[in-house]
Design an enzyme around this catalytic site. Sequence first.
Site, PDB file in Angstrom:
ATOM      1  CE  LYS A   1      -3.803   2.125   2.891  1.00 17.13           C
ATOM      2  NZ  LYS A   1      -4.615   1.503   3.998  1.00 17.13           N
TER       3      LYS A   1
ATOM      4  CB  SER B   1      -8.034   0.404   5.834  1.00 10.49           C
ATOM      5  OG  SER B   1      -8.656   1.553   5.852  1.00 10.49           O
TER       6      SER B   1
ATOM      7  CB  SER C   1      -7.528   3.583   2.983  1.00 11.73           C
ATOM      8  OG  SER C   1      -6.790   3.006   4.061  1.00 11.73           O
TER       9      SER C   1
END
Length: 613
Positions: A207, A306, A282
């Site tokens: 990420k 998330s 996210s």
Amino acid sequence: MKESVLNLTVLCFSIGAEIITRIILIIIHSMVYQSFVIAEVLMNNYAVLYPQYISDIVNEVRTGCYYIIYFILRTVSKKLVLMHVWLRWCCRALVSLSWVIVYPLTYLLSIRRNRKCPPPANPLLMKSATTLVSMIAKRQVTSEEVVSAYIDRCKEVNPYLNAIVEPRYDAALREARYIDKMVASNEKTPEQLMKEFPLLGVPMTVKESIAVEGMSNDCGTVYPVRNPAKKDADIVKRARAAGAIPIAVTNTPQLCMNWETYNNVTGLTMNPYDQKRTTGGSSGGECALLASAASVIGVGSDIAGSLRLPPMFNGVFGHKPTPRLLSVEGHNPDCLDPEFEEYFALGPMVRYAEDLTLMLRVLRHPSGPQVPLEKPVDIKRLKFYYMEYDESYITNKIGPDVKKAFDKARAYMKHTHGIEVEKLKIKNVGDMFEISVRVLFNIQHIKNIYTDPQNRTGWVSLWPNVLKKMFGLSDHSLTAVCYGVVKKFFDTLPKSSYNNIVKQFEEIKQDFDRALSDDAVLLFPTYPAPAHLHYRVFSKFLNCGYLTIFNCLGLPATACPMGLTDSGLPVGLQIVANKNNDHLTIAVAKEFEMAFGGWVPPNKQSMITIKTA
């Protein structure tokens, strides 16, 4: 000719819809914010605008208003620690009003998103990281072959998904060749290699908010100059030391502040099962690549779901670990509050459940809690509980698809293991929605767009960014702008009300601790329904109360896929245990994977057709 006219019509329609959307958003923002701006300007400049005697009157009135407001808030905070049910219904109704605008607009904006993500064809893409490590160590396949297969897959699917922020393909191939030379020239047995390098030669994705040296770490924020990460985050460093090879950093909403993955740098990430639908957030970019077989293992972050919402929407596994099991060093945004790590966590996301244990063994911090990841788990000796609703009267109740997933899980445990899954009742659990919001917004000094560059603990003024957003002139996302406004609101509430909430919070934590102990798991909804259309989160964000509850309680939770719905969308649930019992949730996830199939490739029917041909 007809096709050209049709395409032109669709294009004009889409542009018109975008213009209408912008106009409506500007009107809404103006109505909400302009009154605050005008009031602040008048109050702070009345001495210039009015004669002295009027200024004195205004000053007296303002002081009187402050005392009245303070008295009301103080009284309410003593008499009413948490909102009554009818107030929660009102809150839900007000948010639901956005449905009138959001639903038709999101439908119109999704019309053209109809391309299907191609299914995986390379057999190497269908193996777990655990299996690939064994194959590389036994010289059955080279790391370069595996890494090349995933790079080719990334190049194939990213035009459909828009999940990659920045690739590092050339560097990854060089690292893979180095590992192959080491394996070829090494006299160690495969078992010794696998023990020394548990992720030997396996590609991984990261990420964007988690630092990978030399790669983008701006977390979806527009900056005039690129500012790549100067060193690896702690968990990336540990993964690399174990033999993993990062091949790309993946998309995230700005500063991880949304449950929809889009920003003004990389754009919108799409769901591999249906381009019209969200990947969640996210960690949406990471899960989109995992689900499309363009990655086999990845890492993300979680302060409000998330590591669990994107895995559900994309049909993969995610795990929010016990607090402090993994270091959060190297994450953007970071935080100066010492309590931050009690609620925020980094963790693994994978396609195959067995890789969760592998990843946690590698990534765990030596000074973290003692979680017995290697301890065998006898499923028959566990107690199983379930809750189908958080009882908050703010979130939606689960829909039929999620209800089917619960029914399948309960029926399986009863018929296969003779275990009756009991309904768990926790006193005042319905208050956890509001408690979660208050506790998470009480965290201080999280880096955000208002953080003063000259003073890490201070903020710059809110209003320039708010005004720019109102008129469509801001590079920041709506949620990043709104964070400051909401944070300031909660900071103005009386401290006494927060202290009263904390007392009730501690009682609920004790009830969960007694119920789960060290020998039970809880099946809990991840979200009321499968992935919705893009941007509909703005009328559904209250449903994320199903996720934030376990951030506040600090309990480990595994997002577990339970198959596809009749319309071909992934559906899943959370498996929760008490602190330091991550091995229990992962063991149950492995059991459900065997029972229900786990990850299902997108457009599986097309894959079957390819194999037949």
